[in-house]
Each structure stands twice: as C-alpha cells, then as structure tokens.
Enzyme design. Structure first.
Site, PDB file in Angstrom:
ATOM      1  N   ARG A 144      49.523  17.744  92.619  1.00  0.00           N
ATOM      2  CA  ARG A 144      50.368  17.952  93.796  1.00  0.00           C
ATOM      3  C   ARG A 144      49.768  17.419  95.084  1.00  0.00           C
ATOM      4  NH1 ARG A 144      51.689  21.419  89.903  1.00  0.00           N
ATOM      5  NH2 ARG A 144      49.434  21.414  89.651  1.00  0.00           N
ATOM      6  N   ARG A 162      39.154  14.800  98.201  1.00  0.00           N
ATOM      7  CA  ARG A 162      38.926  16.014  97.387  1.00  0.00           C
ATOM      8  C   ARG A 162      37.650  15.771  96.597  1.00  0.00           C
ATOM      9  NH1 ARG A 162      43.114  19.102  93.541  1.00  0.00           N
ATOM     10  NH2 ARG A 162      43.732  19.844  95.603  1.00  0.00           N
TER      11      ARG A 162
END
Ligand code: NCD
Length: 299
Positions: A50, A100
C-alpha cells in the site's frame, strides 16, 4: 511545515488538519497535473504494497513520475554501499524521496544526506507518519470528527510503528485511549510517558472483549514477527461474534496487511473500515507530495 517528514512529531496540529483538509478537497475534486515534471524516488528496502504503490499512484495521478526500487537486494546496498551514499545518488536524480527501511533512524539518516525533501515510509519499529495521516483522515471520514472519541489501539503495540506514530498524533485531540496488547507486546515506556505528559487518558488491557463495548474506533495491528524472536502469549483475534457487544457506530481500522488478528468474516460487517482506509492513502499522499513540492499552499 518542515521540509522532511520523518516523525509525526514534525507536524503541528495545524499542519495535520491542513493536510487532511487538502486531502479531502483532492478526493472530492481531482486537481489535474500539478506535479508535471516532478520525480519521486521511491526507495523501499522492506516489503510494501500500500505505502509504495499509493505514493507512486499519487505521483502519477498528479502528473509526476516515479523511479526507485522495491527491494534493497536490487541496489548497490547489496554490494555494501551505505544508505547515505545510495540516498545521495537518488537526491541528484529526483525531487523528493520516500524511504522505507528496517532500521530505526534510517529515514533521518537519509534526510541528513540529501538536499531534497525526504518522507519516512516506515523506519523499523520506530515511525510511520504518512500512515498516521491517512489513519486520521479515515477516522474523521468514518466518525465525522477527531475529538470526543474512544480509541482502542490493539495488537503489537511494542514493535508496530503505525501505532507509535498514531498514539503520538492523537495527543492533539480529545481522545480516550485503550491500549490492548499481549503482555510481551505492550506500548513502549517512552510513548506512554509522552501520552501522560500531554494529559491523554489511557489504560492497559489484554483482551478485546473487555473494551469493545466502549469503543468508537478499534485500530487493529498484526504481530510484527519479523522484528523479534521472543514468544508471544495469547495473540488477539477479532471475530464477528465478539462485535455483537460493540456499539453500532464502532469502526475497525487496520493499516494492513491483516493476518490472523481479524477474522475475514468481519469484512462484511458494518464495522469494517480497513479497505476504505487503505484507499484513503491516495488523496492523503497526494496532498503531502503536493505540499512538499510546493504545488499547494504550504501548510
Ligand atoms: C504497516 C507497516 O509497514 O508498518 N503497513 C502499512 O504501511 N500499511 C503495518 C504492518 O506492516 O504491519
């Protein structure tokens, strides 16, 4: 608003409300190609569905483009290059970076290495501030407000970065918190101290049953089994039967991916809101990118 978004604490209450307001506007009336010619470097050293795809879709829908990678295995970090050096390169190819990485503090290290805005898409067990923005957006969307709510944060409160950022953002609002976790996965002391210092009322629980009748929002999370090796006693699991004791207005959120902690039969109840929540990632990340790239009035 600051140039980078590393921690949810980088944003004031006004910044948060402005971003949510802009995201609501973008969801109502898509603005066209306001990021034409801009490039997002999407640097994901950890799995993501996502967060990465909604950032890239947000960029595309606003007329911009994305470059990047979805695994550190495919980059020169595999050859031993430092995050700072990899980021320095991305900083010369793109206008904004989302990163990330499995290490706490890695997003700050990236921001220190480049001159373009850096957004933290999740650093280890530490922070996930853009998830929090969309969580707040969804709470406002399904409850019509952010104040006067009873919110349960449940699951892996120790290693879950989404609940760390969300708890720290909720201090801006009039909420009563219920922290529901197995004994070995309770909310870290420093975050509890922060909640206390900000005057937030909260209590600790080990079962969902004892709090369900009191809640407006139940925010479930999965156990972050990739981040630890110790044993976990009695993991939580939400079933439709348990929801019979819940107020009709209760909405269940989850950052996803969902594992065993929500029975799939909950999906068809009026309480489930997690798939709408995931969809809200798009307007929220559009608002954030447009702000940081100067295409909207800065917050
Ligand atoms: C979360 C994450 O990566 O921290 N997922 C997400 O971004 N939607 C939650 C998780 O992985 O459990």
């Amino acid at each position: 608003m600051k140039r980078d978004l590393i921690s949810i604490k980088d944003l004031s209450k006004e910044d948060i409300l402005d971003l949510i307001g802009q995201a609501e506007e973008l969801k109502r009336s898509p603005p066209g190609r306001i990021l034409e010619g801009k490039i997002l470097a999407s640097c994901f050293f950890e799995p993501s569905t996502r967060t990465r795809l909604s950032f890239e879709a947000a960029m595309a829908r606003l007329g911009g483009t994305s470059i990047g990678f979805s695994s550190g295995e495919m980059t020169s970090t595999r050859k031993g290059e430092s995050i700072q050096d990899t980021m320095r390169m991305m900083g010369s190819y793109a206008d904004i970076i989302v990163i990330r990485h499995p290490l706490d503090g890695s997003a700050q290290a990236a921001a220190d290495a480049v001159d373009i805005p850096v957004v933290n898409g999740g650093d280890g067990a530490n922070q996930h501030p853009t998830q929090t923005l969309l969580d707040l957006f969804s709470i406002k969307e399904c409850q019509g407000k952010l104040d006067g709510l009873r919110v349960g944060l449940a699951g892996d409160l120790r290693y879950g970065r989404t609940v760390h950022s969300l708890a720290q953002a909720l201090v801006h609002f009039d909420v009563r918190l219920y922290l529901i976790a197995p004994e070995t996965l309770e909310m870290p002391q420093d975050i509890c101290d922060f909640l206390r210092q900000k005057g937030v009322r909260f209590s600790f629980h080990h079962t969902l049953e004892e709090v369900l009748p009191k809640l407006d929002i139940l925010y479930m999370t999965r156990i972050q089994k990739e981040r630890f090796t110790h044993a976990v006693d009695s993991p939580l699991r939400l079933t439709p039967e348990m929801l019979e004791s819940a107020p009709t207005g209760l909405r269940v959120l989850h950052p996803l991916p969902r594992l065993e902690e929500i029975d799939p039969r909950v999906d068809t109840t009026e309480h489930a809101y997690y798939f709408q929540q995931a969809a809200d990632g798009l307007p929220v990340r559009q608002a954030l990118l447009a702000n940081l790239l100067g295409a909207l009035q800065p917050c």
